[in-house]
Design a protein around this motif. Structure first.
Motif, short mmCIF file in Angstrom:
data_model
loop_
_atom_site.label_atom_id
_atom_site.label_comp_id
_atom_site.label_asym_id
_atom_site.label_seq_id
_atom_site.Cartn_x
_atom_site.Cartn_y
_atom_site.Cartn_z
N THR A 1 0.86 -1.18 0.00
CA THR A 1 0.00 0.00 0.00
C THR A 1 0.90 1.23 0.00
O THR A 1 1.93 1.24 0.67
N ILE A 2 0.49 2.22 -0.77
CA ILE A 2 1.27 3.46 -0.83
C ILE A 2 0.38 4.65 -0.51
O ILE A 2 -0.56 4.96 -1.24
N SER A 3 0.66 5.28 0.62
CA SER A 3 0.03 6.54 0.99
C SER A 3 1.02 7.63 0.61
O SER A 3 2.23 7.38 0.60
N ASN B 1 3.37 -1.49 4.10
CA ASN B 1 2.76 -0.16 4.06
C ASN B 1 3.83 0.91 3.92
O ASN B 1 4.73 1.01 4.74
N VAL B 2 3.67 1.72 2.86
CA VAL B 2 4.68 2.74 2.53
C VAL B 2 4.04 4.12 2.55
O VAL B 2 2.91 4.29 2.08
N PHE B 3 4.77 5.09 3.08
CA PHE B 3 4.33 6.49 3.00
C PHE B 3 5.41 7.28 2.27
O PHE B 3 6.59 7.24 2.64
N GLY C 1 0.21 10.09 7.91
CA GLY C 1 1.61 10.48 7.76
C GLY C 1 2.50 10.15 8.95
O GLY C 1 3.71 10.35 8.89
N MET C 2 1.92 9.64 10.03
CA MET C 2 2.75 9.31 11.20
C MET C 2 3.53 8.02 10.94
O MET C 2 2.95 7.00 10.56
N LEU D 1 9.43 7.24 3.08
CA LEU D 1 10.50 7.66 2.18
C LEU D 1 10.30 9.10 1.71
O LEU D 1 9.18 9.48 1.34
N ASN D 2 11.39 9.87 1.71
CA ASN D 2 11.35 11.24 1.19
C ASN D 2 11.81 11.21 -0.27
O ASN D 2 13.01 11.06 -0.54
#
Length: 198
Positions: free
Chosen positions: A7-9, A118-120, A167-168, A176-177
């Motif tokens: 999942t990518i938020s 899970n990725v943000f 975003g936490m 990842l930035n």
């Protein structure tokens, strides 16, 4: 072969959608983003246009709009019904096949599964602004307004339906930035991480 669900938020303008699409291509697995809207519409009975607007973003008025939204005799608002249909579709997709799912609170919806990464994806303001200006042909001021509005509505939707903070870092396996790392390295890190995760 073990199932791979990612999942990518993402923050608006961070390139999270692009990164997710590339990861799905490179892994040879299904990619779900806007194409999920038709399935949610079918389950909820609402039009695809309505789903497009409501399934990931809160009403423009913000979080309190949920609390005071019109509700039926069961106490559910139209937003609640859309969310429930979205939840069912995401659970069915995860049960069916390996995939990348973009947004729509999929990280929370699939939290009880052991096969989910899970990725943000977030980014720095100058890079996100430049990307939005280029993609949407808008001014810098318009890009910043779009970013603020869309992220605020994503945050309100997520916070309301998940009881977590959008975003936490603790909600995700990997944050990842994309401005610092670049898209290609982000893709590589997601793929490497999913290898370890399964």
């Amino acid at each position: 072969m073990a199932k791979k669900i990612i999942t990518i938020s993402r923050e608006f303008g961070s390139g999270g959608r692009f990164i997710g699409e590339e990861v799905a291509k490179k892994l040879g697995i299904a990619y779900y983003d806007k194409d999920i809207i038709g399935q949610i519409a079918e389950k909820s009975g609402f039009s695809p246009e309505y789903i497009q607007e409501k399934s990931e973003l809160s009403p423009k008025k913000g979080l309190f709009a949920y609390a005071f939204a019109g509700r039926d005799r069961t106490g559910k608002s139209m937003e609640d019904m859309v969310y429930e249909a979205q939840r069912k579709v995401i659970l069915e997709i995860a049960e069916k096949e390996s995939c990348v799912i973009i947004g729509r609170n999929a990280d929370f919806i699939l939290k009880d599964r052991k096969d989910v990464l899970n990725v943000f994806i977030h980014g720095d303001l100058p890079e996100k602004t430049e990307r939005i200006c280029r993609l949407y042909h808008v001014s810098e001021a318009e890009a910043k307004k779009m970013m603020e509005d869309i992220d605020k509505r994503r945050r309100s939707n997520y916070n309301f339906y998940t009881d977590q903070k959008w975003g936490m870092a603790s909600n995700y396996t990997l944050c990842l930035n994309s401005s610092q790392l670049g898209y290609e390295l982000c893709e590589g890190m997601v793929m490497e991480c999913q290898k370890q995760n399964f």
